[in-house]
Design a protein around this motif. Structure first.
Motif, PDB file in Angstrom:
ATOM      1  N   LEU A  34       5.015   6.908  -2.484  1.00 55.10           N
ATOM      2  CA  LEU A  34       5.497   6.102  -3.408  1.00 55.10           C
ATOM      3  C   LEU A  34       5.718   6.712  -4.787  1.00 55.10           C
ATOM      4  CD1 LEU A  34       3.459   2.846  -2.571  1.00 55.10           C
ATOM      5  CD2 LEU A  34       5.625   3.002  -2.333  1.00 55.10           C
ATOM      6  N   SER A  35       5.004   7.861  -4.933  1.00 55.67           N
ATOM      7  CA  SER A  35       5.562   8.411  -6.279  1.00 55.67           C
ATOM      8  C   SER A  35       6.712   9.063  -6.537  1.00 55.67           C
ATOM      9  CB  SER A  35       4.308   9.510  -6.517  1.00 55.67           C
ATOM     10  OG  SER A  35       4.726  10.577  -5.709  1.00 55.67           O
ATOM     11  N   HIS A  36       7.727   9.131  -5.432  1.00 54.27           N
ATOM     12  CA  HIS A  36       8.927   9.539  -5.569  1.00 54.27           C
ATOM     13  C   HIS A  36       9.793   8.390  -5.902  1.00 54.27           C
ATOM     14  CE1 HIS A  36      12.797  11.251  -4.698  1.00 54.27           C
ATOM     15  NE2 HIS A  36      12.063  12.737  -4.539  1.00 54.27           N
ATOM     16  N   PRO A  37      10.431   8.618  -6.993  1.00 54.26           N
ATOM     17  CA  PRO A  37      11.360   7.239  -7.421  1.00 54.26           C
ATOM     18  C   PRO A  37      12.445   7.085  -6.478  1.00 54.26           C
ATOM     19  CG  PRO A  37      11.851   9.093  -8.784  1.00 54.26           C
ATOM     20  CD  PRO A  37      10.523   9.438  -7.870  1.00 54.26           C
ATOM     21  N   ALA A  38      12.938   7.907  -5.603  1.00 57.69           N
ATOM     22  CA  ALA A  38      14.297   7.226  -4.790  1.00 57.69           C
ATOM     23  C   ALA A  38      13.653   6.979  -3.518  1.00 57.69           C
ATOM     24  CB  ALA A  38      15.008   8.567  -4.881  1.00 57.69           C
ATOM     25  N   ARG A  39      12.434   6.980  -3.328  1.00 57.65           N
ATOM     26  CA  ARG A  39      12.015   6.778  -1.901  1.00 57.65           C
ATOM     27  C   ARG A  39      11.066   5.362  -1.773  1.00 57.65           C
ATOM     28  NH1 ARG A  39       9.312  11.815   0.615  1.00 57.65           N
ATOM     29  NH2 ARG A  39       9.619  10.504   2.551  1.00 57.65           N
ATOM     30  N   SER A  40      11.244   4.742  -0.510  1.00 55.90           N
ATOM     31  CA  SER A  40      10.386   3.493  -0.653  1.00 55.90           C
ATOM     32  C   SER A  40      10.087   3.287   0.795  1.00 55.90           C
ATOM     33  CB  SER A  40      11.213   2.177  -1.331  1.00 55.90           C
ATOM     34  OG  SER A  40      10.774   1.146  -0.759  1.00 55.90           O
ATOM     35  N   PRO A  41       8.729   2.426   1.100  1.00 55.01           N
ATOM     36  CA  PRO A  41       8.488   2.132   2.349  1.00 55.01           C
ATOM     37  C   PRO A  41       9.167   0.791   2.864  1.00 55.01           C
ATOM     38  CG  PRO A  41       6.743   1.533   0.917  1.00 55.01           C
ATOM     39  CD  PRO A  41       7.942   2.374   0.163  1.00 55.01           C
ATOM     40  N   CYS A  49       6.667   1.619  -7.753  1.00 60.24           N
ATOM     41  CA  CYS A  49       5.369   1.056  -7.593  1.00 60.24           C
ATOM     42  C   CYS A  49       4.160   1.924  -8.141  1.00 60.24           C
ATOM     43  CB  CYS A  49       5.074   0.934  -5.982  1.00 60.24           C
ATOM     44  SG  CYS A  49       3.392   0.248  -5.341  1.00 60.24           S
ATOM     45  N   VAL A  50       3.546   1.420  -9.064  1.00 60.61           N
ATOM     46  CA  VAL A  50       2.559   2.161  -9.814  1.00 60.61           C
ATOM     47  C   VAL A  50       1.177   1.454  -9.933  1.00 60.61           C
ATOM     48  CG1 VAL A  50       2.148   3.132 -12.242  1.00 60.61           C
ATOM     49  CG2 VAL A  50       4.460   2.984 -11.230  1.00 60.61           C
ATOM     50  N   THR A  51       0.053   2.192  -9.942  1.00 62.66           N
ATOM     51  CA  THR A  51      -1.375   1.611 -10.045  1.00 62.66           C
ATOM     52  C   THR A  51      -1.781   1.871 -11.320  1.00 62.66           C
ATOM     53  OG1 THR A  51      -1.672   1.782  -7.714  1.00 62.66           O
ATOM     54  CG2 THR A  51      -3.548   1.607  -9.022  1.00 62.66           C
ATOM     55  N   TYR A  52      -2.305   0.907 -12.013  1.00 61.29           N
ATOM     56  CA  TYR A  52      -3.052   0.953 -13.522  1.00 61.29           C
ATOM     57  C   TYR A  52      -4.303   0.521 -13.492  1.00 61.29           C
ATOM     58  CZ  TYR A  52       1.909   1.164 -15.003  1.00 61.29           C
ATOM     59  OH  TYR A  52       3.236   1.422 -15.129  1.00 61.29           O
ATOM     60  N   ARG A  53      -5.217   1.569 -14.137  1.00 66.05           N
ATOM     61  CA  ARG A  53      -6.721   1.092 -14.034  1.00 66.05           C
ATOM     62  C   ARG A  53      -7.099   1.338 -15.487  1.00 66.05           C
ATOM     63  NH1 ARG A  53     -10.645   0.263 -10.974  1.00 66.05           N
ATOM     64  NH2 ARG A  53      -9.347   0.540  -9.044  1.00 66.05           N
ATOM     65  N   GLU A  60      -0.921   7.481  -7.273  1.00 66.88           N
ATOM     66  CA  GLU A  60      -1.203   7.000  -5.947  1.00 66.88           C
ATOM     67  C   GLU A  60      -0.119   7.638  -4.954  1.00 66.88           C
ATOM     68  OE1 GLU A  60      -3.722   5.501  -4.791  1.00 66.88           O
ATOM     69  OE2 GLU A  60      -4.519   4.356  -6.344  1.00 66.88           O
ATOM     70  N   THR A  61      -0.587   8.103  -3.892  1.00 66.06           N
ATOM     71  CA  THR A  61       0.095   8.535  -2.664  1.00 66.06           C
ATOM     72  C   THR A  61       0.107   7.514  -1.406  1.00 66.06           C
ATOM     73  OG1 THR A  61      -1.345  10.399  -2.012  1.00 66.06           O
ATOM     74  CG2 THR A  61       0.319  10.879  -3.597  1.00 66.06           C
ATOM     75  N   GLY A  78      -8.062  -2.896 -12.148  1.00 60.98           N
ATOM     76  CA  GLY A  78      -6.982  -2.291 -11.707  1.00 60.98           C
ATOM     77  C   GLY A  78      -5.909  -3.308 -11.162  1.00 60.98           C
ATOM     78  N   PHE A  79      -4.871  -2.822 -11.180  1.00 63.15           N
ATOM     79  CA  PHE A  79      -3.611  -3.729 -10.592  1.00 63.15           C
ATOM     80  C   PHE A  79      -2.522  -2.690 -10.276  1.00 63.15           C
ATOM     81  CE2 PHE A  79      -2.631  -3.841 -15.181  1.00 63.15           C
ATOM     82  CZ  PHE A  79      -1.108  -3.775 -15.032  1.00 63.15           C
ATOM     83  N   VAL A  80      -1.709  -3.323  -9.347  1.00 61.85           N
ATOM     84  CA  VAL A  80      -0.444  -2.606  -8.831  1.00 61.85           C
ATOM     85  C   VAL A  80       0.665  -3.530  -9.357  1.00 61.85           C
ATOM     86  CG1 VAL A  80       1.162  -2.128  -7.028  1.00 61.85           C
ATOM     87  CG2 VAL A  80      -1.523  -2.108  -6.693  1.00 61.85           C
ATOM     88  N   TRP A  81       1.724  -2.643  -9.946  1.00 57.87           N
ATOM     89  CA  TRP A  81       2.876  -3.146 -10.474  1.00 57.87           C
ATOM     90  C   TRP A  81       3.857  -2.533  -9.356  1.00 57.87           C
ATOM     91  CZ3 TRP A  81       4.935  -2.538 -16.289  1.00 57.87           C
ATOM     92  CH2 TRP A  81       6.292  -3.178 -16.319  1.00 57.87           C
ATOM     93  N   LEU A  82       4.562  -3.680  -8.990  1.00 53.33           N
ATOM     94  CA  LEU A  82       5.664  -3.482  -7.845  1.00 53.33           C
ATOM     95  C   LEU A  82       6.798  -3.821  -8.318  1.00 53.33           C
ATOM     96  CD1 LEU A  82       6.624  -2.232  -5.111  1.00 53.33           C
ATOM     97  CD2 LEU A  82       6.030  -4.352  -4.006  1.00 53.33           C
ATOM     98  N   GLY A  83       7.837  -3.209  -8.599  1.00 48.52           N
ATOM     99  CA  GLY A  83       9.292  -3.368  -9.037  1.00 48.52           C
ATOM    100  C   GLY A  83      10.417  -3.309  -7.867  1.00 48.52           C
ATOM    101  N   LEU A  84      11.328  -4.304  -7.927  1.00 43.51           N
ATOM    102  CA  LEU A  84      12.272  -4.691  -6.743  1.00 43.51           C
ATOM    103  C   LEU A  84      13.546  -4.672  -7.497  1.00 43.51           C
ATOM    104  CD1 LEU A  84       9.519  -5.937  -5.317  1.00 43.51           C
ATOM    105  CD2 LEU A  84      10.733  -5.323  -3.292  1.00 43.51           C
ATOM    106  N   HIS A  85      14.614  -4.603  -6.740  1.00 42.44           N
ATOM    107  CA  HIS A  85      16.043  -4.689  -7.242  1.00 42.44           C
ATOM    108  C   HIS A  85      16.626  -5.493  -6.097  1.00 42.44           C
ATOM    109  CE1 HIS A  85      20.212  -4.233  -8.216  1.00 42.44           C
ATOM    110  NE2 HIS A  85      19.522  -4.781  -9.763  1.00 42.44           N
TER     111      HIS A  85
END
Length: 376
Positions: A34-41, A49-53, A60-61, A78-85
């Motif tokens: 997920l750390s690669h900005p051009a790839r997505s599961p 998709c970024v995790t914050y604590r 995160e990988t 901690g929380f996850v921020w998932l952005g979609l378009h």
């Protein structure tokens, strides 16, 4: 709260059932970094998709369900921020199942074209914001696009934020960077992200209204110029149409912001509610500007119509005056063209010059009278 309790709180499943669900999703989908900005599961719709604590970005990988599972196991801030378009049904299905999102909210997030609103589904908050941007143009015409709109849908839970964006503008990348530069604010959790998005959207409203004011000032100047009656009224109507589009985005947001600022909501702490009150004040300023613009455009349109009417009256006076002047020689020529044998001065040598002189003097006197009265 324990990891199992937190998982049960978000997904609505039992401890064993929730862990089995996450494991089943993990087996079902390929593992992608997920750390690669051009790839997505889940496909190209996932922007990030970024995790914050504690307000700090945590690398995160792995696959999305693994990331969510690790965040819930750690617990505590901690929380996850998932952005979609503009995700499709298929792309969003896994996310909806993983975070236990309500089907009605999922449908709204995928279909878009929603009014600004705020809805609560158990432990999840669903907010819809209409984004706007000003379309640059060299000169306003009757077909110019002035305001372009989009949408941002936000799902907020105890340990996640999901943003779904529709439209060609409204990127949240700069907003994410700004929040990451302020760990203290980001440490307040998903509600802080919701506030930042609301503040970002409302600030865009203010920026767009300032730009629209420049177009209105330009039209107003043209209307009250010397040849204002010749201004294309389509420009005024186009501004009113675009202003209506802006109004549809701004006005309905008042009630959701009021709820976020005043009513107790589990995922929004009282400390964050004070920030929403500030956003609500900014929104009120934007609403007042839009209302003032609407009234001003109505006044400009009425003034333009009055100018057109005055110009038409002036043209009619000129036409009437010239018609009256031309009527004199027409009448005389009509009399002398009746082929009677006994006509005044018909056989006199100076009869023709005399008639022409009388016609000329009468026309000149009539012309001077009309000019003196402002008809010519």
């Amino acid at each position: 709260m324990s990891m199992a309790g937190n998982l049960r709180k978000v997904t609505g499943l039992s401890k064993v059932g929730g862990l089995r669900k996450v494991a089943r999703l993990a087996r079902r989908r390929p593992r992608v970094d997920l750390s690669h900005p051009a790839r997505s599961p889940l496909g190209s719709s996932v922007v990030n998709c970024v995790t914050y604590r504690e307000g700090v970005r945590v690398p995160e990988t792995g696959e999305l369900v693994d990331v969510v599972q690790r965040v819930r196991k750690r617990g505590g801030g901690g929380f996850v921020w998932l952005g979609l378009h503009e995700p499709t049904d298929h792309e969003f299905a896994g996310i909806a199942e993983l975070f236990d999102l309500h089907p009605l909210a999922v449908e709204d997030a995928i279909e878009a074209h929603q009014r600004p609103k705020l809805e609560r589904y158990d432990e999840t908050l669903f907010a819809v914001f209409k984004t706007v941007c000003y379309v640059e143009h060299e000169k306003l015409t009757a077909t110019s696009e002035v305001v372009n709109t989009g949408e941002i849908m936000v799902f907020v839970g105890q340990d996640f934020v999901i943003t779904v964006r529709h439209g060609r503008h409204g990127s949240l990348g700069p907003l994410r960077e700004g929040l990451e530069a302020d760990p203290e604010q980001l440490a307040k959790g998903p509600a802080a992200v919701l506030h930042a998005i609301a503040d970002h959207v409302v600030d865009d409203y203010l920026s767009v209204t300032d730009s629209v004011q420049e177009d209105i000032d330009e039209v107003e100047t043209d209307v009250f110029a010397e040849n204002g009656a010749r201004v294309d009224p389509g420009r005024i109507y186009q501004l009113k149409r675009e202003l209506l589009e802006l109004k549809r985005a701004v006005v309905p947001l008042s009630r959701p912001l009021e709820e976020l600022a005043t009513r107790p909501i589990r995922v929004v702490e009282p400390e964050i509610q004070a920030y929403f009150r500030d956003v609500s004040d900014h929104l009120l300023r934007s609403k007042e500007q839009i209302s003032a613009f609407d009234e001003l455009l109505n006044s400009i349109l009425q003034a333009h119509l009055a100018q057109v009417t005055v110009a038409q009256n002036e043209d009619m006076r000129k036409i009437t005056a010239w018609a009256a002047i031309i009527a004199i020689p027409t009448m005389v020529c009509g009399v002398y063209g009746m082929n009677f044998k006994y006509m005044p001065e018909l056989r006199w040598t100076f009869g023709y010059p005399l008639v022409i002189g009388v016609i000329s003097v009468a026309c000149v006197l009539l012309h001077r009278g009309f000019r003196r009265n402002g008809w010519l």
